[in-house]
Design an enzyme around this catalytic site. Sequence first.
Site, PDB file in Angstrom:
ATOM      1  N   SER A 148       0.824  -1.205   0.000  1.00 55.80           N
ATOM      2  CA  SER A 148       0.000   0.000   0.000  1.00 55.80           C
ATOM      3  C   SER A 148       0.857   1.253   0.000  1.00 55.80           C
ATOM      4  O   SER A 148       1.962   1.269   0.551  1.00 55.80           O
ATOM      5  CB  SER A 148      -0.909   0.010   1.235  1.00 55.80           C
ATOM      6  OG  SER A 148      -1.546   1.269   1.395  1.00 55.80           O
ATOM      7  N   TYR A 161      -2.317   0.364  10.166  1.00 59.24           N
ATOM      8  CA  TYR A 161      -2.245  -0.137   8.792  1.00 59.24           C
ATOM      9  C   TYR A 161      -0.820  -0.026   8.260  1.00 59.24           C
ATOM     10  O   TYR A 161      -0.279  -0.972   7.660  1.00 59.24           O
ATOM     11  CB  TYR A 161      -3.216   0.663   7.919  1.00 59.24           C
ATOM     12  CG  TYR A 161      -3.449   0.091   6.542  1.00 59.24           C
ATOM     13  CD1 TYR A 161      -3.718  -1.265   6.364  1.00 59.24           C
ATOM     14  CD2 TYR A 161      -3.449   0.920   5.423  1.00 59.24           C
ATOM     15  CE1 TYR A 161      -3.966  -1.775   5.097  1.00 59.24           C
ATOM     16  CE2 TYR A 161      -3.700   0.411   4.160  1.00 59.24           C
ATOM     17  CZ  TYR A 161      -3.952  -0.930   4.003  1.00 59.24           C
ATOM     18  OH  TYR A 161      -4.201  -1.440   2.745  1.00 59.24           O
TER      19      TYR A 161
END
Length: 265
Positions: A148, A161
């Site tokens: 990501s 995250y």
Amino acid sequence: MTATVSTGLLEGKVVVVGGVGPGLGRSISLQAAAAGAKVVLAARTESRLAEVAKEIDAAGGIALQVPTDITDDAAVDSLVAATVAEYGRVDVLVNNAFSLPSMKSLARTDFDHIRSSLDLTVLGGLRMTKAFTDELAKVSGSVVMINSMVLRHSEPRYGSYKLAKAALLAMSQTLATELGDKGVRVNSVLPGYIWDDQLKWYFGEVAKKYDITPEAVYEQTASKSDLKRLPEPDEIARAVVFLASDWASAITGQTLDVNCGEYHT
């Protein structure tokens, strides 16, 4: 949604996609099939696997559905066995499974949430890679980790995250080194915003909160990128197909950012 592209880049190869959902996992599976691969669909939700398999079949592709919990050793071993029994080989493993971020600061994020995120995103990817290594080594195969763009920034509320994805990157780079002498390549694709149904819903909620249109939210977000737009799932999936293919035969231990130029590295 952009169309699938028949490139033949994965002709004759067997591609296992872990973490098949309605968004990027679906697109990766469809694009791999369009590129000539036999695709093995793995996820916990059987109904999603059936939907994607139906789409691949309708497009003339070949898919095998194997419901799998990648946090379970026995389930992953069964996935390997089912794949080899059906197709006799494994050329590519795509690790797409991940846990949704808490969207809270680290100070307010429950430790159990962080643990479950690491278990699925990082240890799940490691479990899958370890289980498939012997088969991948037989054909000088490839692993593609879906990471990501959260790695490129430190915006509030993404701490847990980023923690998981940073660990995934470190693990991926180490695996590239460890598996290199077996001929197995390990690379990562880093999407940013993905213009799919989930993001469209989220932008709609943001628009309601600030009394603006969803189009305005999109334009404000896309304005930060060089191309002034957000990538669609199929565009990211085609980057995965490239890294999985023999055209990337000298590429390992690398990250490929797919974000329409939002960040430069």
